[in-house]
Scaffold this active site. Structure first.
Site, PDB file in Angstrom:
ATOM      1  NE  ARG A 129      -4.024  -2.076   1.988  1.00 20.96           N
ATOM      2  CZ  ARG A 129      -3.963  -3.120   2.819  1.00 20.96           C
ATOM      3  NH1 ARG A 129      -3.076  -3.120   3.785  1.00 20.96           N
ATOM      4  NH2 ARG A 129      -4.807  -4.103   2.687  1.00 20.96           N
ATOM      5  CD  GLU A 193       3.241  17.750 -22.460  1.00 20.29           C
ATOM      6  OE1 GLU A 193       2.767  18.687 -21.796  1.00 20.29           O
ATOM      7  OE2 GLU A 193       2.561  16.808 -22.896  1.00 20.29           O
ATOM      8  CD  GLU A 245      -6.594  15.828 -14.560  1.00 19.04           C
ATOM      9  OE1 GLU A 245      -6.286  16.415 -15.596  1.00 19.04           O
ATOM     10  OE2 GLU A 245      -6.439  14.603 -14.401  1.00 19.04           O
ATOM     11  CG  ASN A 253      -5.759  17.476 -19.520  1.00 12.82           C
ATOM     12  OD1 ASN A 253      -4.725  16.838 -19.358  1.00 12.82           O
ATOM     13  ND2 ASN A 253      -6.824  17.303 -18.765  1.00 12.82           N
ATOM     14  CG  HIS A 260      -4.614  12.036 -24.743  1.00 11.58           C
ATOM     15  ND1 HIS A 260      -5.163  12.518 -23.584  1.00 11.58           N
ATOM     16  CD2 HIS A 260      -3.288  11.914 -24.497  1.00 11.58           C
ATOM     17  CE1 HIS A 260      -4.217  12.684 -22.676  1.00 11.58           C
ATOM     18  NE2 HIS A 260      -3.068  12.337 -23.210  1.00 11.58           N
TER      19      HIS A 260
HETATM   20  N1  GLY Z   1       0.204  15.261 -17.730  1.00 12.59           N
HETATM   21  C1  GLY Z   1      -0.866  15.994 -17.153  1.00 12.59           C
HETATM   22  C2  GLY Z   1      -0.923  15.911 -15.668  1.00 12.59           C
HETATM   23  O1  GLY Z   1       0.019  15.474 -15.047  1.00 12.59           O
HETATM   24  O2  GLY Z   1      -1.909  16.279 -15.088  1.00 12.59           O
END
Ligand code: GLY
Length: 368
Positions: A129, A193, A245, A253, A260
């Protein structure tokens, strides 16, 4: 905080950038710093598993040597690229750990590109874990994105990254020396990126690329280091605010919704950065056509990405496939398409459920 490069910081110094909040850790950028991994592990660790790709076998053995005076160090050589992100490969690592009696106070080091650090992170998150994790990314993409922010995961037959965990490392070591062996195409693809960070957060990156293209893309140059640090700093701040997120992190994104879908349609034969490059131009066109973004900023996308030899077009006639793939993306919420778009440079926002005719018009603008 990043020091201004104009302050003349010697190249050999280490920069410390920080993820704060409940999952706080440091991201160090420097030269030769991978050999400091042991300093991040603390006194309780006895066994360390270095998870690495085949091309890094010699470098992993060298890293192991630097740690053997303090730890029992094991190596797990995993396949290259996406082939590493399979449950069988995770099971191979779990087997090594089980046979070496790894306890909860032992540690994993992820050493390699984004796939290696994603897999290593997943193995660290799941063994008993959760054991300590140090990430040592060896690609531009890994340094500015994959190894930062605690996303770990593997793929299943149904899709990419469908199984995983948010799991923070105890530290990330971005050792610029590891980029020496990286093919130039990989540097440039990873740079997409960095450019993304410029458009959504840090315009200085864009100015630096326009002012000094060679320096910006040369891993020996202070300009390259400055841009990489700015991109890391952006990601560190975003994930400090939104680790799971739930909001702000979604801005990362930018260019990725279509990107994607292109990667999937091309059966992952396109580099991630190349697909994101086309995706950013698409998002810029989407914003322009909906009256949000000035033509100049769209042109700037094309000129900067082209100068980096990244693609900015995609063959016409594949829209239905791309659209269906975008609708299936795990980040699509309730079948509603969401795109990160810009109102201006460094002003990202979410465009939800755009009109299909607008989407198609943006696609026609990137058609080749
Ligand atoms: N690659 C996008 C993130 O890490 O949220």
């Amino acid at each position: 905080m990043i020091q201004d490069s104009a302050a003349g910081e010697p190249e050999s110094e280490t920069t410390l950038l920080e993820v704060s909040g409940a999952n706080a850790y440091g991201i160090r950028v420097g030269r030769g710093i991978r050999f400091g991994a042991g300093e991040l592990l603390g006194p309780d660790v006895r066994r360390v598993l270095i998870v690495h790709q085949p091309t890094l076998a010699a470098a992993a053995a060298e890293l192991r040597e630097s740690l053997t005076d303090r730890y029992e160090v094991l190596l797990a050589e995993i396949p290259d690229a996406e082939a590493a992100k399979r449950v069988e490969v995770a099971a191979f690592c779990w087997q090594i750990m089980g046979q070496a009696d790894f306890t909860r106070s032992d540690a994993v080091i992820g050493f390699g590109g984004g796939a290696a650090t994603d897999l290593a992170g997943f193995v660290a998150a799941t063994w008993l874990r959760g054991v300590k994790l140090v990430q040592i990314p060896t690609t531009v993409l890994g340094m500015v994105d994959a190894a930062i922010g605690g996303k770990t995961g593997i793929n299943t037959a149904e899709g990419k990254n469908l199984v995983g965990a948010f799991y923070a490392p105890v530290g990330v070591l971005c050792d610029l020396d590891t980029l020496e062996a990286l093919p130039r195409n990989d540097v440039l693809a990873g740079y997409a990126e960095v450019v993304k960070a410029g458009f959504i957060w840090a315009p200085e990156i864009l100015d630096n690329v326009e002012r000094d293209l060679d320096g910006s893309t040369d891993p020996h140059s202070p300009v390259f280091r400055r841009n990489v640090e700015l991109a890391i700093d952006m990601k560190a701040k975003v994930v400090s605010e939104d680790f799971r997120e739930a909001g702000l992190r979604e801005i990362l994104n930018y260019g990725h919704t279509l990107g994607h879908a292109i990667e999937h349609t091309e059966r992952y034969q396109w580099r991630h950065g190349a697909a994101v490059s086309v995706g950013m131009v698409f998002a810029a066109e989407l914003a322009r056509l909906s009256g949000r973004l000035h033509d100049d900023v769209v042109d700037r996308h094309r000129s900067i990405l082209t100068s980096l030899t990244l693609p900015i077009t995609y063959p016409a006639g594949r829209w239905e496939t791309l659209l269906a793939t975008m609708r299936r993306d795990k980040k699509t919420r309730g079948n509603t398409l969401r795109f990160i778009v810009l109102d201006d440079i460094a002003r990202p926002t979410i465009m939800q459920a755009p009109d299909p005719s607008l989407l198609f018009a943006a696609y026609q603008e990137i058609g080749s």
